[in-house]
Design a protein around this motif. Sequence first.
Motif, mmCIF file in Angstrom:
data_model
loop_
_atom_site.group_PDB
_atom_site.id
_atom_site.type_symbol
_atom_site.label_atom_id
_atom_site.label_comp_id
_atom_site.label_asym_id
_atom_site.label_seq_id
_atom_site.Cartn_x
_atom_site.Cartn_y
_atom_site.Cartn_z
ATOM 1 N N MET A 1 31.623 41.533 42.530
ATOM 2 C CA MET A 1 32.991 41.515 41.980
ATOM 3 C C MET A 1 33.942 42.101 43.024
ATOM 4 S SD MET A 1 34.236 40.670 38.842
ATOM 5 C CE MET A 1 32.910 40.879 37.669
ATOM 6 N N THR A 2 34.985 41.375 43.356
ATOM 7 C CA THR A 2 35.942 41.912 44.320
ATOM 8 C C THR A 2 36.776 43.005 43.656
ATOM 9 O OG1 THR A 2 37.619 40.327 43.708
ATOM 10 C CG2 THR A 2 36.150 39.679 45.472
ATOM 11 N N LEU A 5 39.494 42.151 41.152
ATOM 12 C CA LEU A 5 39.215 41.792 39.770
ATOM 13 C C LEU A 5 39.173 42.997 38.853
ATOM 14 C CD1 LEU A 5 36.503 39.031 40.172
ATOM 15 C CD2 LEU A 5 38.955 38.796 39.888
ATOM 16 N N PRO A 7 41.214 46.111 38.896
ATOM 17 C CA PRO A 7 42.172 47.117 39.328
ATOM 18 C C PRO A 7 42.164 48.309 38.370
ATOM 19 C CG PRO A 7 43.294 45.198 38.378
ATOM 20 C CD PRO A 7 41.837 44.949 38.279
ATOM 21 N N LYS A 56 45.461 44.486 30.589
ATOM 22 C CA LYS A 56 44.014 44.298 30.389
ATOM 23 C C LYS A 56 43.724 43.598 29.060
ATOM 24 C CE LYS A 56 41.978 46.612 33.835
ATOM 25 N NZ LYS A 56 40.891 46.068 34.658
ATOM 26 N N VAL A 58 44.107 40.238 26.592
ATOM 27 C CA VAL A 58 44.330 38.798 26.648
ATOM 28 C C VAL A 58 44.189 38.207 25.246
ATOM 29 C CG1 VAL A 58 43.705 36.611 27.735
ATOM 30 C CG2 VAL A 58 43.259 38.747 28.949
ATOM 31 N N THR A 90 34.958 33.139 25.493
ATOM 32 C CA THR A 90 33.598 33.528 25.869
ATOM 33 C C THR A 90 33.450 33.560 27.390
ATOM 34 O OG1 THR A 90 32.582 32.736 23.827
ATOM 35 C CG2 THR A 90 31.168 32.817 25.767
ATOM 36 N N GLY A 91 33.951 32.508 28.055
ATOM 37 C CA GLY A 91 33.871 32.468 29.515
ATOM 38 C C GLY A 91 34.664 33.608 30.142
ATOM 39 N N LEU A 92 35.843 33.857 29.595
ATOM 40 C CA LEU A 92 36.697 34.917 30.147
ATOM 41 C C LEU A 92 36.053 36.290 29.938
ATOM 42 C CD1 LEU A 92 39.346 35.815 31.436
ATOM 43 C CD2 LEU A 92 40.388 35.822 29.153
ATOM 44 N N LEU A 94 32.897 36.983 29.483
ATOM 45 C CA LEU A 94 31.691 37.113 30.318
ATOM 46 C C LEU A 94 32.079 37.427 31.751
ATOM 47 C CD1 LEU A 94 29.323 34.166 29.301
ATOM 48 C CD2 LEU A 94 28.858 36.613 29.162
ATOM 49 N N ALA A 95 33.146 36.743 32.208
ATOM 50 C CA ALA A 95 33.567 36.905 33.596
ATOM 51 C C ALA A 95 34.205 38.267 33.819
ATOM 52 C CB ALA A 95 34.557 35.795 33.972
ATOM 53 N N ARG A 96 34.906 38.764 32.796
ATOM 54 C CA ARG A 96 35.733 39.952 32.987
ATOM 55 C C ARG A 96 35.509 40.971 31.872
ATOM 56 N NH1 ARG A 96 40.347 39.355 35.915
ATOM 57 N NH2 ARG A 96 40.509 41.568 35.433
ATOM 58 N N LEU A 99 38.257 43.367 30.423
ATOM 59 C CA LEU A 99 39.387 42.936 29.602
ATOM 60 C C LEU A 99 39.074 43.079 28.109
ATOM 61 C CD1 LEU A 99 40.217 39.567 31.436
ATOM 62 C CD2 LEU A 99 41.302 41.793 31.799
#
Lengths: 346, 622
Positions: A1-2, A5, A7, A56, A58, A90-92, A94-96, A99
């Motif tokens: 994770m950069t 992503l 902060p 943070k 959504v 779900t995708g969001l 999982l990715a983040r 949040l």
Amino acid sequence: MTDMLLPDGGIEDVPTTTRADWQSNQEVRWCPGCGDYSILTALQLLMPDLGVRREKTVFVSGIGCAARFPYYMNTYGMHSIHGRAPAIATGLALARPDLDVWVVGGDGDILSIGGNHLIHALRRNIDINILLFNNQIYGLTKGQFSPTSERGKVTKSSPIGSCATPFNPVSLAIGAEASFVARTHDMDRHHMQEMFKRAYEHPGTSIVEVYQNCNVFNDGAFETITKKDVRDDMLIPLCHGEPIRFGSEGQFGVARYDGGVEIVEVAEVGVDALLVHDEARVDPSTAFALSRLAENPDRPTPVGVFRAVDRGEYGEALRGQVDQMATDRGEGDLRALLHSLPTWTV
Amino acid sequence: MTETSAGSLVPEVGRLVIRFAGDSGDGMQLTGDRFTSASALFGNDLATLPEYPAEIRAPAGSLAGVSAFQVHISDHDIFTPGDAPHVLVAMNPAALKAELGTLVDGGTVIVNADTFNERNLAKAGYDHDPLEGDDLDAYRLVGAPMTSLTKEACKDLGVKPRDAERSKNFFALGLLSWMYSRPVEPTLDWINAKFKGRDLIIAANKAAFSAGHAFGETAELSDHQLIVRPAELPAGTYTNINGNTALAWGLVAAGQLSGLPVFLGSYPITPASDILHELSRQKRFNVTTFQAEDEIAAVGSALGAAYGGLLGVTTTSGPGIALKGETLGLAVSLELPLVIVNIQRGGPSTGMPTKTEAADLLMSMYGRHGESPMPVIAARTPADCFDQAIEAARIAIEHRTPVMLLSDGYLANSSEPWLLPVVEHLEPIPIEFAGDFNQVDENGDQVFWPYLRDDNMARPWAIPGTPDLMHRIGGLEKQDGSGNVSYDGANHARMIALRAERIARIPVPDVEVSGDADAELLLVGWGSTWGAITAAVRRVRNSGRKVAHVHLTHLNPMPANLGEVLSGFPKILVPEMNLGQLVRMLRDEFLVDARPVSKVSGQPFTAAELQQAILGEIGDDA
């Protein structure tokens, strides 16, 4: 994770906010008198108390009146396509994992065209909060029966009455292995806020059914149970660890009966015979039985948290596998991957 | 002639096509795959074509249950799995009946003689034993009692007879390894590694392999022993790769080159599932694979991840693309990076899921609601799937757009030697997330406009979590710049024009003409037809005739010089595994008299078919 992503996350030093900070600059465009206004107000007033950051947070929605919700929140938001909000969320999520992801939709959006995504989100138990605004009608398309409309419902698309049996969303959610299921209604801001807060705090997928009045196409659908003067006798508050009891005098209660539950008069059976509500009970059958007390919201209907069990959040488990594989076998090395099948040199 | 270590003289041939055929349960894909690997390590150039029935287990011994694997090995560079096989391995009567017609006259037929009994012959529809009659007179027949010799070889190992019988494909492999001088060590090493911990199975497979090898030697098949010398390929390190693995690795590489975690949302579908499998094994590259509840959730979750700042990918085949269509429209409207992979197969509907076709080009271009432009690129060889996966990700990220990457069932499962790229030479994919306000409102306050465009006409990628840039996006039409919901007709027209222009302006490399620039005829191809077209063009040119070829990787937008190239040739032929889709696009875009060459039989073109098509166009006089 950069780094980009993630902060400065964390719950410390969250700036103090007021309702105004959570209001976007967009004009709210629901019909005057719509139940959606009171839900929006309840949530905008609650957000400062949750101790979260706007950036943070959504809101993801599908299509329908309820799905306009994200436009009115001064957070990140996506107004997506009909029924698909749980899949996108779900995708969001999982990715983040940093949040807070909320899904907002109506009964047509989430239970009809998006029914498949709902049940799979619930069974997986990924950390999203689903607010289901149930008005028992299609509003944006101007008044067709929905999957929660009662049998016999007369609408433009069912001029002599709908032939279909409706979903009971709470029963459906419990059947789909939901770990958190609650019900509230748009006439009681404090109860809504309590349920939304509980949903937010729950690790895993939470679903809150909100009985919401559509004053244009289905006015008064819940009046029988939510109107101030009948509420005490028609709403059954579920409170964890307490006997289930209702009525203006506390004269009614819920007791076990023949494998299920039934409404009883306290004077007849005594307080000790009442069912003590246990939202954390792993076996979902009692929660399910409670959800069946009222087939339609025209008889005494339970509200509150039906079920809240902690059974492991999906995203954490899935991301854990990513970390585990990196730990066990080392971080990926692209050159090694390309050379992982037999090679030869010319 | 070459002297072998044993001192005997072995005839050399330049190339050889072998087709392994048997019942679905006979392990023919595995046998073919092992023969291919041994040939790859030996240094041959090669191309493969696996073909298997859609059913997992069709009735044993039936024609429907025949599974085949064709491999073309060569001492020079080749482009196709070969036209007609020189050697057919038939493990039962059904395989012989189904596949004999493909064999060249005078070719070699190797059969498992044990299976030619009354029952199996009847199942295959034979009313007589072809090994006894004159059916095979035109061929060289090698009958080996593979089942009984395998059982015999395993007799003292303590293996159950049924398990022993299962090893008969290794007998076939051993026999073929002898007949065609393949090195044996890679196969023995592979058996050890593959069945590690199952000593009896290792012993049985090795015994069967050795028995087959010995059978070739002792049955005096040495006069058939042929060798295909290593090919003279460019210097470097090679591996044998199929298209789906290359594509999965390309996605891993794109993640590494961009520094973004990869998120794959996918739903199982033939012939794309192997990409999901491979990426699920590569999680340590910061790859998350999410097996969704359906195709729509697969693309939805990938789009959600892309919104969150990851490299979102979804993989599927044609029917899945149809289901994803609405979400692709949303992705076009949201202007977020997304890679959509379509491993095309025979359609419509379930069609022929295990057979190849390339009939989704027009769907990729135009198969969405509204004016919904999307870049489309297509891989041409198995190894090229690696490069095009990176290219798809690069376009998606740089231009904030969904990109359709087309492969097909043939590329997915066939393999070729791949000159491995030097990782350090792969070009990084720059990432820029928005971090600052980009506009001043009427009150003089700093604000963020999500649809303000950069030099690429791409909007900022402002991911949730970025302080101050909170904004809402959605499928409703947006006001140019501010991104606010807009129902204004003039604005809608402008946004449609902007979406079209920004895709049309994506820079793509010019096409290069191979062959004769002054030829009368130009072949224009896309996707997996590259191999067959290249081979056919070479044959025609070797016979002294002139012909030219261009192959499109970028189908939308098309290369800027394509119109000029097309105008230089009086005749244009477009071979496609559909009824003529690219040809329509070319006629539409360039007003040229391009003609289709179609094949929709579930098989890739052979070089011979295209050679014939070329000669049909230019005349076959020298």
